[in-house]
Design a protein around this motif. Structure first.
Motif, short mmCIF file in Angstrom:
data_model
loop_
_atom_site.label_atom_id
_atom_site.label_comp_id
_atom_site.label_asym_id
_atom_site.label_seq_id
_atom_site.Cartn_x
_atom_site.Cartn_y
_atom_site.Cartn_z
N GLY A 255 25.37 22.53 57.62
CA GLY A 255 25.86 23.45 58.64
C GLY A 255 27.25 23.98 58.37
O GLY A 255 27.86 24.55 59.27
N LEU A 256 27.75 23.81 57.13
CA LEU A 256 29.04 24.36 56.75
C LEU A 256 28.82 25.34 55.60
O LEU A 256 28.97 25.00 54.43
CB LEU A 256 30.01 23.25 56.32
N GLY A 257 28.41 26.55 55.96
CA GLY A 257 28.16 27.59 54.97
C GLY A 257 29.24 28.65 55.02
O GLY A 257 29.86 28.88 56.07
N PHE A 258 29.45 29.32 53.89
CA PHE A 258 30.52 30.31 53.80
C PHE A 258 30.01 31.56 53.10
O PHE A 258 29.25 31.48 52.13
CB PHE A 258 31.73 29.73 53.06
N ALA A 259 30.47 32.70 53.60
CA ALA A 259 30.07 33.99 53.05
C ALA A 259 31.31 34.83 52.74
O ALA A 259 32.29 34.79 53.48
CB ALA A 259 29.16 34.74 54.03
N ILE A 260 31.25 35.58 51.64
CA ILE A 260 32.33 36.49 51.27
C ILE A 260 32.26 37.70 52.19
O ILE A 260 31.19 38.30 52.35
CB ILE A 260 32.16 36.94 49.81
N PRO A 261 33.36 38.10 52.82
CA PRO A 261 33.33 39.26 53.71
C PRO A 261 32.82 40.51 52.98
O PRO A 261 33.20 40.77 51.84
CB PRO A 261 34.79 39.42 54.14
N ILE A 262 31.99 41.29 53.63
CA ILE A 262 31.36 42.43 52.98
C ILE A 262 32.37 43.52 52.63
O ILE A 262 32.17 44.27 51.67
CB ILE A 262 30.21 43.01 53.86
N ASP A 263 33.46 43.63 53.38
CA ASP A 263 34.47 44.63 53.05
C ASP A 263 35.06 44.37 51.66
O ASP A 263 35.29 45.29 50.88
CB ASP A 263 35.58 44.67 54.10
N ARG A 264 35.31 43.09 51.35
CA ARG A 264 35.80 42.74 50.02
C ARG A 264 34.71 42.96 48.97
O ARG A 264 34.98 43.48 47.89
CB ARG A 264 36.27 41.29 49.99
#
Length: 473
Positions: A255-264
């Motif tokens: 339950g600790l997932g991370f995503a790169i912001p789409i703007d970047r």
């Protein structure tokens, strides 16, 4: 269910009480079977509207553009005594890899993670219907852990891109990808739902990829092996992030997932498509780093400048050692991680307003962003698989190198990296008994030793000196 079945049979028995024992009707034919439950409506549009939610609509909008990325990587293997007996000196094996991606342009441009395709000897893309295309890697950015692929196809479904700015803590998000690939039996992507657990997250511990994970979107939507590179979407069916990393002590999702912001991701993809590489913004300062075990107070004290590179934009703007950066443009700089995140957002050629604390006063300083000092440096090719750059004072200061002369490894093939044990960023300082001053001299010395016996090469990495032994035939 048991009570309902008994009552149903009881009512049927009561209805038949007193009837003739014959099993035929008045015309002599068997009675028609009684239908106890209504049959489901076979029409696809007859699904109860209460089952359609924002999440199902969002998935329907994006899922057709989600793909499986299949890779193969050739890795060297240790030679067994059995192989050595028959004269085998080295071995290799093909290692398959798996990830996800999503189509951003209908002519076959796909975004995924760099760690999904890094070092791959072949890349293929499987569509939702099972169609497989060979893919070309347009470019990779390992720092941001992003890559762009291209397949030869047209009129493909695309994923609508939203924005990662203004995301709400607690709003619904959906991760789409292909965990474990075709182990599940088909090529349809899997969907997991959750909420935005946090924004602007900086991973100071172990993650699932090699990149710099700052200013990330945190979610409790399950991200599992194979999900890397897939889209994180909001309830409007817009991509807001690229699933890239999990924090886990077990190897699976907790339950600790991370995503790169789409703007970047959008900016990186545009650079890769236009240039095949990302122009890395540079102003020429090093800030003091806070370890993962640092006191919490240091996470809100700004970014203290530790080094100013001579001849850099920072020196031109009169930034000084000891200055504390507290704001850049509209971003508050609370700690060194925020500063690293801000550097990923800057563009080469633009001017940036910084607010710095110098002593008891805060003052505004304008800095012009430039390319890294080694970007425009002359590159010397050695043996077609190694590119070197002569060390300069600016490169030395920017990379915090101890040696004053040498040749920086700018690019090295996977084969040479594995054989020699060197990698990009190493500084070659000596070959056998000969110290080398620059890239040209390093190339001349290496070429001299071709076919002349063993070579011992000394290099600096992380402030320490190492050596490697090899031959060039």
């Amino acid at each position: 269910m048991r009570l309902v079945s008994v009552l149903g049979l009881l009512s049927l028995a009561v209805a038949c009480e007193g009837a003739s024992p014959s099993i035929s009707d008045a015309q002599g034919s068997p009675p028609a079977a009684q239908q106890l439950l209504p049959a489901p409506d076979p029409r696809p549009d007859a699904i109860n509207t209460s089952r359609r939610t924002a999440i199902t609509e969002a998935v329907a909008r994006v899922a057709p553009a989600v793909v499986t990325v299949q890779t193969e990587r050739v890795e060297r293997t240790a030679v067994t005594p059995f192989d050595a007996f028959f004269g085998v000196r080295s071995g290799s094996q093909v290692v398959p890899g798996l990830g996800s991606g999503f189509i951003v342009r209908n002519d076959g441009v796909i975004v995924t993670n760099a760690h999904v395709v890094s070092g791959a000897s072949s890349v293929r893309v499987a569509m939702r219907d099972g169609t497989i295309y060979p893919a070309r890697v347009v470019g990779e950015d390992e720092l941001n852990d992003l890559a762009v692929l291209k397949i030869e196809a047209s009129d493909l479904p695309t994923a609508p891109l939203g924005t990662s700015r203004g995301m709400l803590i607690g709003e619904w998000v959906v991760a789409i990808g292909n965990p474990y690939g075709f182990l599940l039996g088909n090529s349809e992507p899997s969907v997991t739902a959750g909420v935005v657990s946090g924004v602007g997250r900086n991973l100071t511990g172990r993650g699932d990829g090699p990149g710099v994970y700052v200013d990330m979107i945190q979610t409790d939507a399950s991200i599992n092996p194979g999900n890397s590179g897939g889209p994180l979407i909001n309830a409007s069916g817009e991509v807001v992030g690229v699933n890239s990393s999990i924090y886990t002590p077990t190897g699976g999702s907790i339950g600790l997932g991370f995503a790169i912001p789409i703007d970047r991701a959008r900016r990186v993809a545009e650079d890769l498509l236009a240039h095949g590489a990302v122009r890395r913004p540079w102003i020429g300062v090093k800030v003091q780093q806070s370890g993962a075990t640092a006191a919490r107070g240091s996470l809100n004290s700004g970014a203290t400048i530790e080094t100013v590179v001579p001849g850099s934009p920072a020196e031109d703007a009169n930034l000084r050692v000891g200055d504390v950066i507290v704001r850049s443009r509209d971003r508050q700089i609370r700690n060194p991680y925020d500063w690293e995140a801000e550097l990923l957002e800057l563009r080469v050629g633009e001017t940036v307003d910084l607010m710095v604390r110098r002593g008891a006063r805060e003052q505004r300083i304008v800095v012009r962003v430039r390319d890294l000092p080694d970007v425009g440096a002359e590159r010397v090719a050695v043996l077609r698989e190694l590119e070197l750059i002569s060390l300069t004072p600016a490169i030395r200061a920017d990379r915090s190198l101890r040696s004053e002369r040498g040749a920086l490894v700018a690019k090295v093939s996977d084969r040479v990296s594995q054989d020699l044990g060197i990698r990009t960023g190493d500084l070659i300082i000596q070959i056998n008994r000969t110290p080398v001053a620059d890239a040209q001299e390093t190339a001349r010395v290496l070429e001299y030793y071709i076919g002349r016996g063993p070579i011992r090469m000394f290099f600096e990495r992380g402030g320490a000196i190492y050596h490697t032994d090899f031959r060039i035939r």
